[in-house]
Design a protein around this motif. Structure first.
Motif, PDB file in Angstrom:
ATOM      1  N   ALA A   1     -42.497 -67.528 -54.538  1.00 14.90           N
ATOM      2  CA  ALA A   1     -43.854 -67.788 -55.004  1.00 14.90           C
ATOM      3  C   ALA A   1     -44.868 -67.750 -53.866  1.00 14.90           C
ATOM      4  O   ALA A   1     -46.011 -67.326 -54.053  1.00 14.90           O
ATOM      5  CB  ALA A   1     -43.920 -69.137 -55.711  1.00 14.90           C
ATOM      6  N   ARG A   2     -44.427 -68.167 -52.646  1.00 16.58           N
ATOM      7  CA  ARG A   2     -45.372 -68.215 -51.533  1.00 16.58           C
ATOM      8  C   ARG A   2     -45.864 -66.814 -51.154  1.00 16.58           C
ATOM      9  O   ARG A   2     -47.029 -66.620 -50.818  1.00 16.58           O
ATOM     10  CB  ARG A   2     -44.718 -68.902 -50.331  1.00 16.58           C
ATOM     11  CG  ARG A   2     -45.717 -69.283 -49.237  1.00 16.58           C
ATOM     12  CD  ARG A   2     -45.053 -70.133 -48.174  1.00 16.58           C
ATOM     13  NE  ARG A   2     -44.520 -71.362 -48.727  1.00 16.58           N
ATOM     14  CZ  ARG A   2     -45.246 -72.464 -48.932  1.00 16.58           C
ATOM     15  NH1 ARG A   2     -46.537 -72.455 -48.649  1.00 16.58           N
ATOM     16  NH2 ARG A   2     -44.696 -73.549 -49.432  1.00 16.58           N
ATOM     17  N   VAL A   3     -44.961 -65.830 -51.223  1.00 20.30           N
ATOM     18  CA  VAL A   3     -45.346 -64.455 -50.924  1.00 20.30           C
ATOM     19  C   VAL A   3     -46.336 -63.952 -51.976  1.00 20.30           C
ATOM     20  O   VAL A   3     -47.334 -63.302 -51.655  1.00 20.30           O
ATOM     21  CB  VAL A   3     -44.108 -63.545 -50.873  1.00 20.30           C
ATOM     22  CG1 VAL A   3     -44.514 -62.083 -50.696  1.00 20.30           C
ATOM     23  CG2 VAL A   3     -43.175 -63.981 -49.758  1.00 20.30           C
ATOM     24  N   GLU A   4     -46.064 -64.276 -53.222  1.00 17.56           N
ATOM     25  CA  GLU A   4     -46.952 -63.849 -54.312  1.00 17.56           C
ATOM     26  C   GLU A   4     -48.319 -64.527 -54.185  1.00 17.56           C
ATOM     27  O   GLU A   4     -49.359 -63.909 -54.437  1.00 17.56           O
ATOM     28  CB  GLU A   4     -46.314 -64.194 -55.659  1.00 17.56           C
ATOM     29  CG  GLU A   4     -47.008 -63.536 -56.839  1.00 17.56           C
ATOM     30  CD  GLU A   4     -46.231 -63.728 -58.133  1.00 17.56           C
ATOM     31  OE1 GLU A   4     -46.617 -63.113 -59.137  1.00 17.56           O
ATOM     32  OE2 GLU A   4     -45.240 -64.488 -58.133  1.00 17.56           O
ATOM     33  N   GLN A   5     -48.326 -65.790 -53.771  1.00  8.50           N
ATOM     34  CA  GLN A   5     -49.584 -66.512 -53.593  1.00  8.50           C
ATOM     35  C   GLN A   5     -50.429 -65.873 -52.488  1.00  8.50           C
ATOM     36  O   GLN A   5     -51.647 -65.726 -52.624  1.00  8.50           O
ATOM     37  CB  GLN A   5     -49.323 -67.980 -53.254  1.00  8.50           C
ATOM     38  CG  GLN A   5     -50.593 -68.807 -53.133  1.00  8.50           C
ATOM     39  CD  GLN A   5     -50.324 -70.190 -52.575  1.00  8.50           C
ATOM     40  OE1 GLN A   5     -49.475 -70.348 -51.696  1.00  8.50           O
ATOM     41  NE2 GLN A   5     -51.018 -71.189 -53.090  1.00  8.50           N
ATOM     42  N   ALA A   6     -49.768 -65.463 -51.386  1.00  9.16           N
ATOM     43  CA  ALA A   6     -50.493 -64.834 -50.279  1.00  9.16           C
ATOM     44  C   ALA A   6     -51.088 -63.500 -50.713  1.00  9.16           C
ATOM     45  O   ALA A   6     -52.220 -63.153 -50.339  1.00  9.16           O
ATOM     46  CB  ALA A   6     -49.547 -64.642 -49.093  1.00  9.16           C
ATOM     47  N   ARG A   7     -50.343 -62.730 -51.529  1.00  4.13           N
ATOM     48  CA  ARG A   7     -50.849 -61.457 -52.016  1.00  4.13           C
ATOM     49  C   ARG A   7     -52.060 -61.675 -52.928  1.00  4.13           C
ATOM     50  O   ARG A   7     -53.059 -60.938 -52.845  1.00  4.13           O
ATOM     51  CB  ARG A   7     -49.735 -60.710 -52.760  1.00  4.13           C
ATOM     52  CG  ARG A   7     -50.165 -59.318 -53.233  1.00  4.13           C
ATOM     53  CD  ARG A   7     -48.975 -58.470 -53.676  1.00  4.13           C
ATOM     54  NE  ARG A   7     -48.232 -59.097 -54.756  1.00  4.13           N
ATOM     55  CZ  ARG A   7     -46.982 -59.580 -54.635  1.00  4.13           C
ATOM     56  NH1 ARG A   7     -46.352 -59.502 -53.472  1.00  4.13           N
ATOM     57  NH2 ARG A   7     -46.372 -60.121 -55.665  1.00  4.13           N
TER      58      ARG A   7
ATOM     59  N   ARG B   1     -44.973 -73.636 -59.432  1.00  4.43           N
ATOM     60  CA  ARG B   1     -44.274 -72.376 -59.160  1.00  4.43           C
ATOM     61  C   ARG B   1     -43.389 -72.488 -57.917  1.00  4.43           C
ATOM     62  O   ARG B   1     -42.228 -72.034 -57.897  1.00  4.43           O
ATOM     63  CB  ARG B   1     -45.300 -71.250 -58.953  1.00  4.43           C
ATOM     64  CG  ARG B   1     -45.864 -70.644 -60.228  1.00  4.43           C
ATOM     65  CD  ARG B   1     -44.844 -69.730 -60.944  1.00  4.43           C
ATOM     66  NE  ARG B   1     -44.321 -68.690 -60.068  1.00  4.43           N
ATOM     67  CZ  ARG B   1     -44.897 -67.521 -59.850  1.00  4.43           C
ATOM     68  NH1 ARG B   1     -46.055 -67.248 -60.433  1.00  4.43           N
ATOM     69  NH2 ARG B   1     -44.328 -66.632 -59.073  1.00  4.43           N
ATOM     70  N   MET B   2     -43.926 -73.068 -56.865  1.00  4.67           N
ATOM     71  CA  MET B   2     -43.188 -73.161 -55.612  1.00  4.67           C
ATOM     72  C   MET B   2     -41.998 -74.110 -55.696  1.00  4.67           C
ATOM     73  O   MET B   2     -41.037 -74.006 -54.928  1.00  4.67           O
ATOM     74  CB  MET B   2     -44.123 -73.580 -54.482  1.00  4.67           C
ATOM     75  CG  MET B   2     -45.110 -72.485 -54.085  1.00  4.67           C
ATOM     76  SD  MET B   2     -46.225 -72.997 -52.768  1.00  4.67           S
ATOM     77  CE  MET B   2     -47.266 -71.539 -52.648  1.00  4.67           C
TER      78      MET B   2
ATOM     79  N   PRO C   1     -50.207 -62.785 -61.381  1.00  2.00           N
ATOM     80  CA  PRO C   1     -49.016 -63.168 -62.155  1.00  2.00           C
ATOM     81  C   PRO C   1     -49.263 -63.131 -63.655  1.00  2.00           C
ATOM     82  O   PRO C   1     -50.384 -63.392 -64.130  1.00  2.00           O
ATOM     83  CB  PRO C   1     -48.734 -64.591 -61.669  1.00  2.00           C
ATOM     84  CG  PRO C   1     -49.333 -64.656 -60.305  1.00  2.00           C
ATOM     85  CD  PRO C   1     -50.547 -63.790 -60.351  1.00  2.00           C
ATOM     86  N   ASP C   2     -48.206 -62.832 -64.407  1.00  2.00           N
ATOM     87  CA  ASP C   2     -48.311 -62.683 -65.864  1.00  2.00           C
ATOM     88  C   ASP C   2     -48.782 -63.956 -66.549  1.00  2.00           C
ATOM     89  O   ASP C   2     -49.462 -63.897 -67.581  1.00  2.00           O
ATOM     90  CB  ASP C   2     -46.945 -62.271 -66.441  1.00  2.00           C
ATOM     91  CG  ASP C   2     -46.562 -60.864 -66.013  1.00  2.00           C
ATOM     92  OD1 ASP C   2     -47.478 -60.087 -65.650  1.00  2.00           O
ATOM     93  OD2 ASP C   2     -45.356 -60.546 -66.037  1.00  2.00           O
ATOM     94  N   ASP C   3     -48.390 -65.118 -66.024  1.00  2.00           N
ATOM     95  CA  ASP C   3     -48.741 -66.376 -66.687  1.00  2.00           C
ATOM     96  C   ASP C   3     -50.050 -66.977 -66.157  1.00  2.00           C
ATOM     97  O   ASP C   3     -50.334 -68.154 -66.351  1.00  2.00           O
ATOM     98  CB  ASP C   3     -47.612 -67.402 -66.538  1.00  2.00           C
ATOM     99  CG  ASP C   3     -47.211 -67.613 -65.081  1.00  2.00           C
ATOM    100  OD1 ASP C   3     -47.669 -66.830 -64.223  1.00  2.00           O
ATOM    101  OD2 ASP C   3     -46.437 -68.544 -64.806  1.00  2.00           O
ATOM    102  N   MET C   4     -50.861 -66.164 -65.513  1.00  2.00           N
ATOM    103  CA  MET C   4     -52.148 -66.620 -64.987  1.00  2.00           C
ATOM    104  C   MET C   4     -53.273 -65.873 -65.711  1.00  2.00           C
ATOM    105  O   MET C   4     -53.114 -64.724 -66.091  1.00  2.00           O
ATOM    106  CB  MET C   4     -52.214 -66.363 -63.478  1.00  2.00           C
ATOM    107  CG  MET C   4     -53.470 -66.881 -62.804  1.00  2.00           C
ATOM    108  SD  MET C   4     -53.423 -66.701 -61.003  1.00  2.00           S
ATOM    109  CE  MET C   4     -52.442 -68.134 -60.571  1.00  2.00           C
TER     110      MET C   4
END
Length: 443
Positions: free
Chosen positions: A349-355, A342-343, A399-402
């Protein structure tokens, strides 16, 4: 085969339960063996033996005396036995009662189980059993007192009467239910029943069994062989017999003239010979012990291979199974690969990962509190609770694909960074250093 997760892990869990039963049967065998020895360590009572998987999980025999043993393992999530219904259904007392009746109400009976008995009906049953047993051992009539009458009546009410003899069906005994006949028969059963609760669970027996069950035999015989080797030799014997893996004198030879004209039904000796593949005598145990003594190192338990990662060490400390640990490592690797890809293509993606990390920490915290905290629960209980909560997490929270499996991999990654624990906190790096020193690994 490697990347698609199975629907369940029932095969491995079932194998663990069978192993636990073999351990508990072997413990009985060791106790019976010591009982059969004289002051010089020689077997003086050759009537002692154990029959595996007949009538119940096993039967302990000494002369004309027999004890039916039912072994029931429950994981920590089950908790304690709280009701008579749980004891008779989940604990197997109903089946014990039926077999006791079928055998003429002559054997004694024992339930070997991991959960304890909670205050209330479960402990009241145990107290009633102790009271009635004292009457029987003292030579008095086994009679139900007013104090224990309600427990005996409630025990009668837990039974499925359709599976019992005619006396227990509609109109049996006095016609009432429970009537005097039912109550007296249940009281006699309770007078020969003992509940051996609070036994070590399957996650602990590998480590505890040699000291608990073999060391007394080593001390009794004055041996210098490590208890673990003596235990492994005897346990192998019970593993085989629990699966009817003993000697078969006639092998696969056909049964010629087995049912000839004029032949009679097989007698006790003939039936016992036919069951030789599941009978363990004290001589069998003695031979196993002597072989272990003569072959030092030959029965040393295989060393347990443990993964050298923080999450693996932490889950092992929480008594998670090896299969759960392997799955956790695979899910963690999948989670890392997901974010790496993703990154590489998504700047946000990094912001989404932190959330997502904050969400997973919140779920882990709530799951820990739900199971009563780390001190109150074992790793497998928390592992199951985490999976349940992640599967119920709203789709908008990740995330939708997770999927839930990758989310669990995220929790494993957090655990690897010491943000999630499956046991009380400890020095993980020191445990890793010790593990690597033992295995000679620099990984």
């Amino acid at each position: 085969m490697m990347t698609v997760d199975p629907e369940d892990d029932a095969g491995a869990e079932t194998a663990d339960w069978y192993e636990w039963q073999a351990v508990m049967a072997a413990a009985d065998g060791m106790a019976l063996y010591v009982k059969a020895l004289d002051a010089n360590g020689r077997i003086t009572d050759d009537t002692c033996r154990i029959i595996c998987e007949r009538h119940e999980d096993w039967v302990v025999l000494q002369g004309q005396d027999a004890e039916l043993v039912s072994a029931k393992h429950k994981d920590p999530a089950y908790g304690a036995y709280t009701t008579l219904r749980k004891l008779f259904d989940d604990g197997g007392l109903a089946h014990l009662f039926r077999r006791w009746l079928a055998l003429g109400a002559k054997p004694t009976c024992r339930l070997v189980t991991t959960p304890g008995l909670s205050a209330g009906p479960a402990q009241n049953l145990e107290k009633a059993c102790e009271y009635l047993r004292d009457l029987r051992l003292g030579g008095a009539a086994v009679a139900v007192s007013d104090e224990h009458r309600s427990v005996v009546d409630d025990a009668c009410g837990t039974l499925d009467r359709s599976k019992l003899p005619d006396d227990w069906r509609e109109g049996g005994f006095s016609g009432d239910f429970p009537g005097t006949g039912h109550r007296d028969q249940m009281a006699r059963f309770m007078s020969v029943l003992s509940i051996d609760h609070g036994q070590a669970r399957r996650q602990h027996t590998d480590f505890a069994a040699p000291a608990m069950f073999a060391q007394p035999v080593v001390d009794r015989l004055g041996l210098h062989t490590p208890a673990a080797e003596i235990w492994e030799a005897v346990l192998r014997l019970f593993r085989a017999r629990m699966r009817a893996g003993g000697p078969v004198p006639l092998a696969a030879l056909p049964k010629v003239l087995a049912y000839r004209i004029g032949a009679s039904a097989p007698n006790v000796e003939e039936i016992e010979r036919s069951l030789v593949d599941r009978i363990i005598t004290m001589q069998d145990i003695d031979v196993a012990i002597r072989v272990a003594v003569r072959n030092p190192g030959g029965f040393r338990p295989l060393p347990r291979l443990q993964r050298a990662s923080r999450v693996a060490v932490k889950m092992a400390a929480g008594t998670c199974t090896d299969n759960s640990i392997e799955r956790a490592e695979q899910l963690r690797a999948d989670y890392q690969e997901y974010w790496s890809e993703r990154m590489a293509i998504d700047a946000g993606a990094r912001v989404e990962q932190a959330r997502l990390r904050r969400t997973l920490l919140k779920v882990s915290d709530e799951a820990t509190q739900a199971v009563g905290g780390i001190a109150a629960a074992s790793g497998p209980v928390l592992w199951a609770e985490l999976q349940r909560r992640l599967e119920e997490l709203p789709r908008t929270d990740f995330p939708d694909d997770m999927d839930a499996e990758l989310l669990l991999g995220g929790v494993c990654e957090l655990s690897n960074h010491c943000r999630v624990w499956f046991s009380e906190r400890f020095d993980v790096d020191a445990a890793l250093a010790s593990l690597r020193a033992d295995t000679g690994s620099d990984a």
